[in-house]
Write a protein that holds these residues in place. Sequence first.
Motif, PDB file in Angstrom:
ATOM      1  N   LEU A   1       0.851  -1.178   0.000  1.00 51.13           N
ATOM      2  CA  LEU A   1       0.000   0.000   0.000  1.00 51.13           C
ATOM      3  C   LEU A   1       0.892   1.235   0.000  1.00 51.13           C
ATOM      4  O   LEU A   1       1.905   1.276   0.701  1.00 51.13           O
ATOM      5  N   VAL A   2       0.506   2.241  -0.782  1.00 50.44           N
ATOM      6  CA  VAL A   2       1.357   3.427  -0.932  1.00 50.44           C
ATOM      7  C   VAL A   2       0.526   4.688  -0.711  1.00 50.44           C
ATOM      8  O   VAL A   2      -0.557   4.846  -1.300  1.00 50.44           O
ATOM      9  N   THR A   3       1.038   5.572   0.117  1.00 49.47           N
ATOM     10  CA  THR A   3       0.462   6.900   0.279  1.00 49.47           C
ATOM     11  C   THR A   3       1.535   7.941  -0.010  1.00 49.47           C
ATOM     12  O   THR A   3       2.728   7.680   0.147  1.00 49.47           O
ATOM     13  N   VAL A   4       1.089   9.112  -0.433  1.00 47.23           N
ATOM     14  CA  VAL A   4       1.990  10.232  -0.714  1.00 47.23           C
ATOM     15  C   VAL A   4       1.402  11.478  -0.066  1.00 47.23           C
ATOM     16  O   VAL A   4       0.219  11.796  -0.274  1.00 47.23           O
ATOM     17  N   GLN A   5       2.220  12.179   0.674  1.00 49.08           N
ATOM     18  CA  GLN A   5       1.779  13.410   1.339  1.00 49.08           C
ATOM     19  C   GLN A   5       1.961  14.587   0.394  1.00 49.08           C
ATOM     20  O   GLN A   5       3.056  14.831  -0.127  1.00 49.08           O
ATOM     21  N   VAL A   6       0.869  15.314   0.150  1.00 47.63           N
ATOM     22  CA  VAL A   6       0.915  16.573  -0.588  1.00 47.63           C
ATOM     23  C   VAL A   6       0.315  17.632   0.329  1.00 47.63           C
ATOM     24  O   VAL A   6      -0.294  17.296   1.349  1.00 47.63           O
ATOM     25  N   PRO A   7       0.474  18.919   0.029  1.00 45.33           N
ATOM     26  CA  PRO A   7      -0.028  19.944   0.944  1.00 45.33           C
ATOM     27  C   PRO A   7      -1.521  19.784   1.241  1.00 45.33           C
ATOM     28  O   PRO A   7      -2.367  19.877   0.358  1.00 45.33           O
ATOM     29  N   GLY A   8      -1.836  19.492   2.486  1.00 45.84           N
ATOM     30  CA  GLY A   8      -3.222  19.428   2.932  1.00 45.84           C
ATOM     31  C   GLY A   8      -3.891  18.079   2.810  1.00 45.84           C
ATOM     32  O   GLY A   8      -4.952  17.867   3.392  1.00 45.84           O
ATOM     33  N   LEU A   9      -3.319  17.148   2.049  1.00 43.51           N
ATOM     34  CA  LEU A   9      -3.955  15.849   1.826  1.00 43.51           C
ATOM     35  C   LEU A   9      -2.911  14.733   1.852  1.00 43.51           C
ATOM     36  O   LEU A   9      -1.757  14.949   1.470  1.00 43.51           O
ATOM     37  N   THR A  10      -3.351  13.551   2.260  1.00 43.25           N
ATOM     38  CA  THR A  10      -2.552  12.345   2.089  1.00 43.25           C
ATOM     39  C   THR A  10      -3.217  11.512   1.008  1.00 43.25           C
ATOM     40  O   THR A  10      -4.364  11.082   1.156  1.00 43.25           O
TER      41      THR A  10
ATOM     42  N   GLY B   1      -3.890   8.321  -1.184  1.00 41.83           N
ATOM     43  CA  GLY B   1      -3.778   6.875  -1.253  1.00 41.83           C
ATOM     44  C   GLY B   1      -3.821   6.461  -2.708  1.00 41.83           C
ATOM     45  O   GLY B   1      -4.692   6.899  -3.468  1.00 41.83           O
ATOM     46  N   LEU B   2      -2.864   5.631  -3.136  1.00 38.26           N
ATOM     47  CA  LEU B   2      -2.737   5.296  -4.550  1.00 38.26           C
ATOM     48  C   LEU B   2      -3.408   3.961  -4.864  1.00 38.26           C
ATOM     49  O   LEU B   2      -3.197   2.961  -4.174  1.00 38.26           O
ATOM     50  N   ALA B   3      -4.205   3.967  -5.921  1.00 37.91           N
ATOM     51  CA  ALA B   3      -4.853   2.761  -6.440  1.00 37.91           C
ATOM     52  C   ALA B   3      -4.938   2.926  -7.944  1.00 37.91           C
ATOM     53  O   ALA B   3      -4.809   4.040  -8.473  1.00 37.91           O
TER      54      ALA B   3
ATOM     55  N   GLU C   1     -11.299  -3.462   0.403  1.00 33.66           N
ATOM     56  CA  GLU C   1     -10.327  -3.672   1.468  1.00 33.66           C
ATOM     57  C   GLU C   1      -9.029  -2.916   1.216  1.00 33.66           C
ATOM     58  O   GLU C   1      -8.333  -2.514   2.157  1.00 33.66           O
ATOM     59  N   LEU C   2      -8.677  -2.714  -0.050  1.00 35.88           N
ATOM     60  CA  LEU C   2      -7.488  -1.921  -0.365  1.00 35.88           C
ATOM     61  C   LEU C   2      -7.650  -0.495   0.141  1.00 35.88           C
ATOM     62  O   LEU C   2      -6.736   0.084   0.752  1.00 35.88           O
ATOM     63  N   PHE C   3      -8.822   0.073  -0.076  1.00 37.63           N
ATOM     64  CA  PHE C   3      -9.064   1.456   0.317  1.00 37.63           C
ATOM     65  C   PHE C   3      -9.167   1.593   1.839  1.00 37.63           C
ATOM     66  O   PHE C   3      -8.715   2.590   2.408  1.00 37.63           O
ATOM     67  N   ARG C   4      -9.721   0.587   2.508  1.00 35.30           N
ATOM     68  CA  ARG C   4      -9.729   0.593   3.969  1.00 35.30           C
ATOM     69  C   ARG C   4      -8.290   0.585   4.510  1.00 35.30           C
ATOM     70  O   ARG C   4      -7.965   1.262   5.478  1.00 35.30           O
ATOM     71  N   GLY C   5      -7.448  -0.222   3.856  1.00 29.58           N
ATOM     72  CA  GLY C   5      -6.044  -0.240   4.268  1.00 29.58           C
ATOM     73  C   GLY C   5      -5.378   1.094   4.075  1.00 29.58           C
ATOM     74  O   GLY C   5      -4.582   1.534   4.918  1.00 29.58           O
ATOM     75  N   LEU C   6      -5.697   1.787   2.987  1.00 30.10           N
ATOM     76  CA  LEU C   6      -5.117   3.103   2.740  1.00 30.10           C
ATOM     77  C   LEU C   6      -5.616   4.132   3.752  1.00 30.10           C
ATOM     78  O   LEU C   6      -4.856   5.001   4.189  1.00 30.10           O
ATOM     79  N   VAL C   7      -6.889   4.029   4.132  1.00 33.46           N
ATOM     80  CA  VAL C   7      -7.397   4.912   5.183  1.00 33.46           C
ATOM     81  C   VAL C   7      -6.642   4.660   6.481  1.00 33.46           C
ATOM     82  O   VAL C   7      -6.261   5.590   7.195  1.00 33.46           O
TER      83      VAL C   7
ATOM     84  N   ALA D   1      -4.755   7.938   4.555  1.00 38.93           N
ATOM     85  CA  ALA D   1      -5.238   8.578   3.325  1.00 38.93           C
ATOM     86  C   ALA D   1      -6.488   9.409   3.577  1.00 38.93           C
ATOM     87  O   ALA D   1      -7.422   8.961   4.260  1.00 38.93           O
ATOM     88  N   THR D   2      -6.512  10.597   3.008  1.00 37.08           N
ATOM     89  CA  THR D   2      -7.697  11.456   3.028  1.00 37.08           C
ATOM     90  C   THR D   2      -8.238  11.691   1.618  1.00 37.08           C
ATOM     91  O   THR D   2      -9.288  12.323   1.451  1.00 37.08           O
TER      92      THR D   2
END
Length: 266
Positions: A131-140, A142-144, A153-159, A163-164
């Motif tokens: 699972l991969v997340t990237v921080q940008v200004p104001g948001l995290t 989640g990559l899919a 379940e992938l998106f639950r894992g990103l949350v 991930a926002t």
Amino acid sequence: MRASLIQIAVDADESVESRRRRAAALVRAQRDAELVILPELWPVGAFAYQQFAEEAEEPGGPTYEAMAKAASDAAVWLHAGSIVERAPDGTLYNTALVISPTGEPAGTYRKIHRFGFDKGEAVMMGAGEELVTVQVPGLTLGLATCYDLRFPELFRGLVGAGATAFVVPAGWPARRREHWTLLARARAVENQAYVLACGTAGTHAGVEQAGHSVVVDPWGEILAEAGPDEEVLTVDLDVSRPATARRLFPALEDRRLGLPAPDILR
């Protein structure tokens, strides 16, 4: 945050190099945006299986070089869609690239759920495992990617990873367009996060593309939606909205299956 989704058309008569140049020009034109997103496998086409091996490249290859220069020129965060990646051991992956406003690599994501059942991507490509997340200004972010949208379940894992907002580049077929919009809204509502879903226009190896890139807010409201043709979809995002939705309707706190609550709730 202003986000621009570039719903680029893929045409078999246009060379990969020509499309790279055209995509780079489209990215440079989004100087008023902070985040720019391209679709899945736009250099070659998501269904152009016969070209995958020929057009495979390293994450730092020609597509990355062209997109890094464009991101730097426009001073934007760029989710450059995905490429056919050839790993050192020869395995092919459907790999998403995220690039910072200075042209530096900010994240890569190998698609976990491969489409095709017993053919195409499912048998030609390896599966990602992280699972991969990237921080940008104001948001995290989640990559899919594309078919991943069918696996909640992938998106639950990103949350759980903080991930926002979810960025979902795709090469989604026109014949299943209603699923595309429905699933994008579902992933937004159940995770109280933005969904920025960027598809392609045109035709990939005879498969008509759905287009209809869409931005959905954490309450499931469609903020903007493209048509079927090449288009740039631009929308202003209130980066506080995911936290507000989760505070006013704290459903994520009521999970009972042992998954961790997202950091934003702690």
